[in-house]
Structures are given as C-alpha cells and as structure tokens.
Scaffold this motif. Structure first.
Motif, short mmCIF file in Angstrom:
data_model
loop_
_atom_site.label_atom_id
_atom_site.label_comp_id
_atom_site.label_asym_id
_atom_site.label_seq_id
_atom_site.Cartn_x
_atom_site.Cartn_y
_atom_site.Cartn_z
N ILE A 64 9.35 11.49 2.07
CA ILE A 64 8.06 11.38 1.53
C ILE A 64 7.15 11.52 3.38
O ILE A 64 7.37 10.81 4.11
CB ILE A 64 7.31 10.68 0.81
CG1 ILE A 64 9.44 10.33 -0.15
CG2 ILE A 64 6.58 10.25 0.09
CD1 ILE A 64 9.26 9.17 -0.72
N ASP A 65 6.11 12.34 3.14
CA ASP A 65 4.98 12.28 4.01
C ASP A 65 4.57 10.99 4.20
O ASP A 65 4.20 10.13 3.56
CB ASP A 65 3.75 13.11 3.89
CG ASP A 65 4.01 14.87 3.98
OD1 ASP A 65 5.21 14.94 4.41
OD2 ASP A 65 3.58 15.34 3.22
N MET A 66 4.57 10.70 5.84
CA MET A 66 3.69 9.40 6.44
C MET A 66 2.90 9.23 7.32
O MET A 66 2.99 10.20 8.18
CB MET A 66 4.98 8.65 7.51
CG MET A 66 6.35 7.69 6.24
SD MET A 66 7.75 7.19 7.08
CE MET A 66 8.39 9.18 7.48
N GLU A 67 2.17 8.09 7.11
CA GLU A 67 0.63 9.47 8.26
C GLU A 67 1.05 8.35 9.48
O GLU A 67 0.83 8.71 10.50
CB GLU A 67 -0.17 7.99 7.36
CG GLU A 67 -1.10 8.82 6.82
CD GLU A 67 -1.42 10.61 6.57
OE1 GLU A 67 -1.69 10.21 7.75
OE2 GLU A 67 -1.19 11.24 5.72
N ASN A 68 1.77 7.21 9.50
CA ASN A 68 1.95 6.71 11.37
C ASN A 68 2.97 7.13 11.48
O ASN A 68 4.17 7.23 10.80
CB ASN A 68 2.32 4.84 10.41
CG ASN A 68 2.29 3.56 11.26
OD1 ASN A 68 2.95 4.71 12.63
ND2 ASN A 68 1.96 2.82 11.39
N ASP A 108 0.64 -1.10 0.38
CA ASP A 108 0.31 0.21 0.21
C ASP A 108 1.17 1.55 0.00
O ASP A 108 1.76 1.59 0.07
CB ASP A 108 -0.70 0.09 1.06
CG ASP A 108 -0.52 0.24 2.45
OD1 ASP A 108 1.17 0.12 2.86
OD2 ASP A 108 -1.08 -0.62 3.01
N LEU A 109 0.29 2.53 -0.18
CA LEU A 109 0.65 4.18 -0.74
C LEU A 109 1.93 4.21 1.03
O LEU A 109 3.33 3.99 0.42
CB LEU A 109 -0.43 4.44 -0.51
CG LEU A 109 0.41 6.14 -0.10
CD1 LEU A 109 1.83 6.04 -1.41
CD2 LEU A 109 -0.52 7.53 -0.49
N GLU A 110 1.46 4.02 2.10
CA GLU A 110 2.31 4.10 3.26
C GLU A 110 4.07 3.05 3.46
O GLU A 110 4.49 3.31 3.88
CB GLU A 110 1.07 4.02 4.80
CG GLU A 110 1.70 3.97 5.99
CD GLU A 110 2.53 5.42 6.39
OE1 GLU A 110 3.34 5.43 7.31
OE2 GLU A 110 2.23 6.09 5.63
N ASP A 111 2.98 1.80 3.17
CA ASP A 111 4.58 0.51 2.94
C ASP A 111 5.52 0.83 2.16
O ASP A 111 7.07 1.10 1.97
CB ASP A 111 3.62 -0.22 2.60
CG ASP A 111 4.92 -1.23 2.67
OD1 ASP A 111 5.78 -2.17 3.68
OD2 ASP A 111 5.29 -1.91 1.26
N THR A 112 4.81 1.58 0.81
CA THR A 112 5.86 2.17 -0.06
C THR A 112 6.74 3.15 0.66
O THR A 112 7.56 3.55 0.24
CB THR A 112 5.04 2.19 -1.28
OG1 THR A 112 4.77 1.14 -1.72
CG2 THR A 112 6.23 3.67 -2.15
N VAL A 113 5.97 4.32 1.50
CA VAL A 113 6.80 5.94 1.03
C VAL A 113 7.74 5.45 2.54
O VAL A 113 8.79 6.04 2.36
CB VAL A 113 5.21 6.28 1.89
CG1 VAL A 113 6.15 7.39 2.35
CG2 VAL A 113 4.66 7.15 0.95
N PHE A 114 6.83 4.34 3.57
CA PHE A 114 7.51 4.38 4.06
C PHE A 114 9.24 3.34 4.30
O PHE A 114 10.94 3.87 4.86
CB PHE A 114 7.39 3.52 5.88
CG PHE A 114 8.37 2.43 6.37
CD1 PHE A 114 8.63 3.43 7.40
CD2 PHE A 114 8.72 1.63 6.94
CE1 PHE A 114 10.15 2.68 8.31
CE2 PHE A 114 9.55 0.93 7.36
CZ PHE A 114 10.05 1.60 8.26
#
Length: 417
Positions: A346-350, A312-318
C-alpha cells in the motif's frame, strides 16, 4: 518450542517446521520421482546454439538439458577469460560431458545443468574445481569467519574449493576435515564411474528429502523431531547417529492409530497449509494479501481490507505493510516460491516508512535457506525481489490445474448460439 514434523505416506514425505504453533517452513517430495537437483549425469551434446551461447545435452531424462556457456567456464571469476569465447569452441555435437543438474525440468523446459560441481556435506560444500574458500554470509562474527576460512584453506587440495556452511560455525577442524574427506571420496567415485559409463547415464543421485532435512534443516535449535512412519524413523535415527549424535534423543515416533489423528492434524499443520496456499490470505490485523503466480513471476498485492487503524492513514498503511512483509517472507518459504517476485505494498507517503518495510523484508531474506535478494522499489512504487528457483514449488505439487478453467480461476460467461 521449535519442532520439525515429518509425515510419511507411501512414497510421499512432507516436512513442516513449527515455531511455537506457527508454521514457518514446509517442503515435500515424492521419493519415486525425487528431486534431480544435485544429480550428476554423463550426457551427450545434442545441439550447440552459438546465437544463445548454449548447448542442449541428452542426459537420459526425455527432455534435453540446457547448458549455458557460463556453466562451462571456470567457476572462479578471476580465472575466466576477459571475453567469453563462442560456445562452439568449448563443446561440439556428439561430445560426451559430465554435468550436474542445477534446476529441475519445469513445464516445457528441460533441466538446467552445469559443470560447476557442488557436493553438499553436513558442515560444508565441496567443489572439485572452484579454487577458493567461501564462508556463509550468515556467520556474522569476523573472528569466526577468519578461523573457519583458514581451516578451509588448510583442508583443500589443488583446485578444490570449499564453502563453509552456517552449520560450520564453532566446529573443530577434525569435523570439517572428515566432511571434506567423505565428499572427496564421493567425487573420486563419480569420476571413476564416468570413465566406463555410457552416455546418457546417471553417475550420482543427490540425497533424498529425509537425508537432506536431517543434514540441512535439523539444527541445534530444533527441540523435537516427530515422524509418523516407523521405517523412516529408523532411517532418521541412523542418520542422526552418523551426523549429529547429540540430537538423537530429540527424535520421537508418532503413533497415528493410538492418537486417533494424523501428525499434521495433531499440531495444526494441515489447517495452516490449506490457508497458506489460498489466493487470498488474511492478515491478523484484518488486512489481506492477494497472491497470483505464473511460471516465472509471482505478484502479491497488499490490501488494508477490514483494518482501519487507530491513529491516522499513514500509520494504518505502515502497520499493514510491516505485517504483510513478515507474512510474505513466511509464505515464500512455505510455498517455496522461486523466480521474480513483485509486491504491491500500500502506498506510503513517508520515505522512512518505505525504507523500514524494505529493510524488514531484507532481514527475512537473509535468514532464508534459499538465496533471496531484495532489489528495492521500482519507479512504479513496487518492491522487487528474486528467490532462487531450483524445483517446482509446493503449490504445483499439491494442486492440479483445473480442467474447467485451465488454471485461470475464471469461467466464460459468453453466450454460445
């Protein structure tokens, strides 16, 4: 396999450190204009500026050196006055003063100097007037820290100070004592020369890059040391016999004529250096870093670019940010970046992912030979850190400012009538 490669060409000496086939460190120096950090001079105060709490000192380098009041007060914080006096109470124009360069001249700025003298040895740093014993934070075992701190207290005399370097871990008192005695004699010689020398004049020159590399970088975990200059090979062998004789057999001479290639090309260093100094650096995953440096500030932008991830996007960004943190830490050492560094990950939500990225960079900072401090995330979501700046970085030594664009990388498209 960890290798140190030293490429000598005339007055230039370039040193690269490889872990496997990957470049992890790089530094260079022109011996004809070798670095001035660590040099000791007898200077003359030219001007005192109470509004800046600073003075300018002529040390014979063309541009006057900058001396801040903190570098005049006692180096031990417990022995400083509760309120700083005016610098006019400490120095006067025309006064002669012995100082040490702590930052080289950069751009329009002269050297920064101090009266907090430090003389580095193989195992420790000797400070003539510091009055305390310090231990490298990279020595983690508390029992070992206590052991070498006690040795330091036994070795120092009067107002002397000692900082035990990381290399001191496991060393016996005899080795550490020999280091102190050698540096003590060096300081005595500097003092004696200062009594008769006319200001401005040089009293002591810090060791050149070859000696510093052997002293500071060549550790037991280096498996091979390659040089391609026969005269420097002999000098390095003599230095190893003096400092670390058990490492002499790791020294090897590279014959570029017989091999029909250069030392750096043979081990793939040239290509890696070229890539490391680009303004856009590709990450193995497909992401990228955009690198922009000014004299005092470096800004690094992290992009996913072609990396799309698999979950998912968060995993890609992290994952991109973690890879970027590793690469940024490596490039900071190779490019020898100093000053303020701002990283736009890159912005991360977590929030836990944000902490992991910062901790990864902090872990690398602790291993950096140059003091590097990670301050954390700003209110705008940028990661802020600083890295000690003592010399012009390698990028400024390797590259010349473009006469067409003045270093902006842009060409005016305006029409001229």
């Amino acid at each position: 396999m960890k290798r140190m490669l030293m490429h000598g060409h005339g007055e230039l000496l370039q040193t690269a450190v490889l872990l496997g086939e990957r470049l992890i460190d790089f530094f260079m120096e022109q011996s004809e204009s070798s670095g001035m950090v660590g040099n000791v001079y007898k200077g003359r105060v030219v001007n005192v500026l109470p509004g800046m709490q600073a003075a300018f000192v002529d040390i014979g380098l063309g541009k006057n050196a900058f001396l801040y009041i903190d570098d005049l007060l006692h180096p031990h914080l417990e022995k400083q006055p509760e309120q700083k006096p005016s610098i006019t109470e400490l120095v006067k124009p025309g006064q002669e003063l012995v100082v040490q360069v702590m930052k080289e001249p950069m751009g329009s700025k002269g050297a920064r100097v101090t009266t907090h003298f430090t003389l580095p040895g193989r195992w420790l740093v000797y400070m003539p007037i510091a009055g305390y014993v310090g231990v490298s934070k990279k020595i983690m075992a508390e029992s070992e820290r206590s052991r070498i701190r006690m040795i330091g207290e036994r070795l120092r005399q009067g107002e002397e100070g000692i900082i035990m370097r990381t290399a001191a871990e496991g060393e016996c008192q005899e080795s550490l004592g020999a280091d102190v005695e050698q540096l003590r004699k060096l300081w005595t010689g500097i003092q004696e020369r200062s009594l008769t020398a006319k200001a401005p004049s040089e009293l002591h020159r810090e060791a050149g890059l070859l000696r510093r590399a052997v002293r500071d970088t060549l550790t037991d975990d280096i498996d091979e040391v390659w040089l391609d200059d026969a005269s420097r090979y002999g000098e390095a062998a003599a230095l190893l016999e003096e400092m670390t004789p058990h490492l002499v057999d790791r020294l090897k001479l590279f014959d570029a004529r017989r091999e029909k290639t250069s030392l750096f090309d043979r081990f793939g260093v040239t290509e890696q250096i070229d890539a490391a100094f680009q303004s856009r650096i590709r990450l193995e995953s497909g992401g990228s870093l955009v690198w922009d440096e000014t004299e005092a500030l470096t800004v690094i932008d992290v992009n996913t670019a072609k990396y799309t991830g698999a979950i998912d996007l968060e995993d890609t960004v992290f994952n991109t940010n973690m890879e970027a943190a590793d690469e940024i830490a490596r490039l900071l050492r190779i490019r020898d970046v100093g000053g303020i560094i701002i990283i736009d990950f890159i912005d991360m939500e977590n929030e836990s992912n944000r902490e992991k990225v910062m901790n990864r960079l902090s872990d690398w900072a602790k291993r950096d030979r140059t003091k590097c401090t990670v301050f954390g995330w700003t209110r705008l979501g940028l990661l802020e850190l600083t890295r000690r700046k003592a010399r012009d970085n390698a990028a400024r030594q390797l590259n010349e400012r473009c006469p067409a664009c003045g270093g902006t990388g842009k060409k005016s498209s305006a029409l001229h009538v």
